[in-house]
Design a protein around this motif. Structure first.
Motif, PDB file in Angstrom:
ATOM      1  N   ASP A 136     -10.621   7.595  -4.659  1.00  0.00           N
ATOM      2  CA  ASP A 136      -9.755   8.357  -3.764  1.00  0.00           C
ATOM      3  C   ASP A 136      -8.515   8.775  -4.540  1.00  0.00           C
ATOM      4  OD1 ASP A 136      -8.944   9.603  -1.455  1.00  0.00           O
ATOM      5  OD2 ASP A 136      -8.700   7.767  -0.284  1.00  0.00           O
ATOM      6  N   PRO A 166       0.838  -1.201   0.000  1.00  0.00           N
ATOM      7  CA  PRO A 166       0.000   0.000   0.000  1.00  0.00           C
ATOM      8  C   PRO A 166       0.876   1.256   0.000  1.00  0.00           C
ATOM      9  CG  PRO A 166       0.012  -0.988   2.175  1.00  0.00           C
ATOM     10  CD  PRO A 166       0.809  -1.895   1.285  1.00  0.00           C
ATOM     11  N   TYR A 199      -5.564   1.740  -3.113  1.00  0.00           N
ATOM     12  CA  TYR A 199      -4.511   2.103  -2.175  1.00  0.00           C
ATOM     13  C   TYR A 199      -3.232   1.295  -2.335  1.00  0.00           C
ATOM     14  CZ  TYR A 199      -8.487   4.453  -0.192  1.00  0.00           C
ATOM     15  OH  TYR A 199      -9.590   5.252  -0.036  1.00  0.00           O
ATOM     16  N   VAL A 250      -3.928   1.597   5.050  1.00  0.00           N
ATOM     17  CA  VAL A 250      -5.185   1.115   4.474  1.00  0.00           C
ATOM     18  C   VAL A 250      -5.860   0.129   5.422  1.00  0.00           C
ATOM     19  CG1 VAL A 250      -4.042  -0.740   3.173  1.00  0.00           C
ATOM     20  CG2 VAL A 250      -6.229   0.138   2.388  1.00  0.00           C
ATOM     21  N   GLU A 285      -0.307   4.110   1.166  1.00  0.00           N
ATOM     22  CA  GLU A 285      -0.713   4.801   2.382  1.00  0.00           C
ATOM     23  C   GLU A 285      -1.369   3.784   3.303  1.00  0.00           C
ATOM     24  OE1 GLU A 285      -5.053   6.772   1.911  1.00  0.00           O
ATOM     25  OE2 GLU A 285      -3.476   7.784   0.800  1.00  0.00           O
TER      26      GLU A 285
END
Length: 124
Positions: free
Chosen positions: A89, A50, A109, A54, A52
């Protein structure tokens, strides 16, 4: 006679492995988080990362129970991908969810391609 020697060596080797089993299990249970993370990656045919933090979900939908989370940059073992809830996102929209050892994460993500860097053929 060589057969007996081989058999005896095999039995002695098996006995040594039996003695090492509990030590290995104890050592594994005392492993650091990094060691457990490595085991989670190795337990599956693919690895995802990922970009970020998650949430990991019970199913391929954000309304399912949260079963954990994965920190940014932390590799995780992955089995396959499936279609689920559409997530938008950071300017990315995708309905692909990747099944990890622990549960599911949205591919939005994950680093890599639209499938979280899994092959397109790795469907669940």
């Amino acid at each position: 006679m060589a057969t007996r020697t081989f058999t005896r060596a095999a039995l002695v080797g098996a006995g040594a492995l039996a003695l090492l089993g509990p030590l290995t299990a104890t050592a594994a249970s005392a492993a650091s988080d990094a060691g457990r993370d490595d085991a989670r990656v190795l337990a599956a045919p693919y690895a995802v990362v990922p970009y970020e933090n998650v949430n990991v979900r019970q199913g391929p939908d954000s309304s399912t129970a949260k079963v954990g989370s994965v920190a940014a940059g932390q590799p995780r073992g992955a089995y396959c991908w499936t279609r689920g809830e559409t997530v938008s996102d950071h300017g990315i929209t995708n309905d692909v969810w990747v099944q990890l050892v622990e549960g599911y994460v949205s591919a939005v993500y994950l680093k890599g391609n639209e499938y979280g860097d899994l092959p397109a053929s790795a469907t669940c």
